[in-house]
Write an enzyme that holds these catalytic residues in place. Structure first.
Site, PDB file in Angstrom:
ATOM      1  N   GLY A 407       0.808  -1.217   0.000  1.00 51.02           N
ATOM      2  CA  GLY A 407       0.000   0.000   0.000  1.00 51.02           C
ATOM      3  C   GLY A 407       0.835   1.258   0.000  1.00 51.02           C
ATOM      4  N   ALA A 408       2.057   1.175   0.538  1.00 53.30           N
ATOM      5  CA  ALA A 408       2.924   2.352   0.554  1.00 53.30           C
ATOM      6  C   ALA A 408       3.349   2.742  -0.863  1.00 53.30           C
ATOM      7  CB  ALA A 408       4.147   2.092   1.426  1.00 53.30           C
TER       8      ALA A 408
END
Length: 517
Positions: A407-408
């Site tokens: 997700g980063a």
């Protein structure tokens, strides 16, 4: 009709009283403490001879509590506008030497007048905060006056840049006006900012603390994240204001002060090839990369001491003002945590409202794992970055230097989040998770049966990187627009920025989005 000598003399007499402020003794006391007077701060701010004052002859309205006959020249605040590097800028400077710079109705009206003028003229506003707080003799009127200032701070937000300098005490409700502005600069030795002081905290909660712990510049810069810059003294604070304004437009309808030249340099920079180690676990200082990319190495870092695992700030590439956002591998391996997410998201939103293109440099292993982060709301805070980038319509260019996991990867402005151009270095690794974590999930049986578990894990991790994390896989599926050598980064960014200067993007009509605050 000629002005009589008596009238002219009366005008000069009144001007002299107002200009004297709290008097020579108080000015000398401030100088002895290494501080400027309110007028001296404005003299330092503006080009000489360009300041025009509003409300020089203002007087307080208080007619009770022993203040009926008390004179408060300029009502404790100096307000007006002038020029900085040829650009008009509005400002006010609270005068602690006059009634402690306390805020009453007339005092607030002068500040509100400056803020109204700034939004009408479309010019930045700078406020020097140095006040003992509300003028209690005016009762609820002083609270109402604060509300009027706060309301205008919000109305100006996203219309013109607002910069606050905390140059003395800024306590209680007074702290909320600078907190509503875009950038806060605080002098190291002579300023304090807090809602409740140490004595109030002790009497109400029993906790023993000091002003250094809760109200100092260092505490706000590194712990609370309430301020953006620490200044060594008043003159340094003004210098920071000048430099900051050099990157900002006067209002949201103007472009930033680009310095675009007719001829664009597209030369390669071999130095960049040596700055980032190939080993994804070897840290490096991302600020070295930023300065190598920025014109003349000129990079103005913002919030340097807070959430140091992400770096933000202003610079120019090919003369175009940009906002840099970069993971910092030397701090927490560059992971995104709650504070880093908040820091980056607000900076992205500032750049967006003031038409400043965004350059994002990525080396992120993921969001910081941990019980504390989960319980404090990393989901909500991380979502701020997603929201900020997705809602930004300025040119957005992303360079994936090394790791971009999970997700980063999305939170650091992937193509899916609206990046106009995504470039990757050959050292980039783009995957749903790091190789080691993936191997532990995908190859549990093989690892369990291996005689040398560590060697087998490394072998499988290398295979995973080669098959699933290579930048060529992402480029083949058009998640990455191009793979470039590090030496080509500056020229690629300069060309891309120049090509995106005419970018226009419309969104569905609405009042505003509902960012997960």
């Amino acid at each position: 009709m000629a002005i009589s000598k008596a009238l002219a003399d009366e005008l000069e007499r009144r001007r002299a009283i107002a200009l004297e402020g709290g008097g020579a003794a108080k000015a000398e006391d401030r100088h002895a403490k290494g501080r400027m007077t309110a007028r001296e701060r404005l003299d330092e701010l503006y080009t000489k001879g360009t300041f025009q004052e509003f409300g020089l002859h203002a007087q307080h309205k208080t007619r009770h509590f022993g203040m009926e006959k008390k004179s408060i020249p300029t009502d404790g605040v100096i307000a007006g506008s002038g020029f900085i590097d040829g650009r008009p800028v509005a400002a006010f400077s609270q005068d602690f030497g006059v009634a402690g710079g306390s805020l009453g109705e007339i005092h607030a009206k002068k500040i509100c007048h400056v803020l109204d003028h700034a939004v009408k003229a479309g010019i930045p506003v700078v406020g020097f905060n140095d006040s003992g707080g509300a003028r209690i003799q005016e009762g609820v009127g002083s609270l109402s006056a604060y509300g009027q200032v706060f309301y205008r701070n919000v109305q100006l937000s996203g219309v013109v840049p607002q910069i606050s300098v905390i140059a003395g005490p800024c306590a209680g409700g007074a702290a909320y006006s600078p907190a509503l502005t875009d950038f806060l600069i605080m002098t190291r030795e002579n300023a304090q900012m807090f809602i409740c002081g140490p004595e109030v905290i002790r009497s109400v909660t029993g906790q023993v603390t000091t002003m250094d712990e809760i109200g100092s510049a260092q505490a706000h810069a590194s712990v609370s994240g309430n301020i953006h810059f620490i200044a060594e003294d008043d003159a340094h604070a003004v210098a920071i204001v000048h430099r900051l304004l050099s990157f900002l437009p006067s209002n949201n309808m103007m472009d930033p002060p680009h310095k675009i030249e007719a001829d664009l340099s597209v030369e390669e920079d071999p130095t960049l090839d040596e700055l980032v180690p190939e080993d994804p676990k070897m840290p490096f200082d991302c600020r070295v990369v930023i300065r190598q990319i920025a014109d003349g190495g000129d990079f103005m870092e913002v919030m340097e001491s807070f959430a140091a695992n992400i770096v933000i700030g202003f610079g120019r590439i090919g003369g175009i003002v940009v906002g840099f956002v970069s993971n910092q591998p030397t701090v927490k391996a560059g992971t995104l945590d709650i504070d880093a997410s908040d820091k980056a998201a607000r900076f992205v939103r500032f750049c967006n409202v003031f038409n400043i293109p965004l350059v994002t440099l990525v080396d992120v292993p993921g969001f910081l794992p941990g019980v504390n982060e989960e319980r404090r709301g990393i989901i909500r805070h991380g979502a701020k970055m997603l929201f900020a980038y997705a809602s930004a319509t300025v040119p957005k260019i992303t360079v994936i230097m090394r790791k971009a996991y999970g997700g980063a990867y999305l939170a650091m402005c992937s193509q899916d989040m609206g990046a106009d151009r995504v470039l990757a270095w050959p050292t980039a690794e783009i995957a749903v998770m790091g190789a080691e974590g993936a191997v532990n999930i995908l190859y549990r049986k093989e690892l369990k049966e291996a005689e040398d578990r560590a060697a087998k894990a490394k072998e499988l991790a290398d295979e995973y990187r080669a098959e699933f994390a290579t930048p060529y896989l992402s480029a083949g599926e058009l998640f990455v627009h191009d793979i470039i050598q590090p030496r080509q980064t500056r020229s690629s960014l300069a060309l891309t920025l120049r090509g995106l200067m005419s970018k226009r993007e419309t969104r569905p009509p609405k009042k505003h989005g509902n960012i997960p605050l």
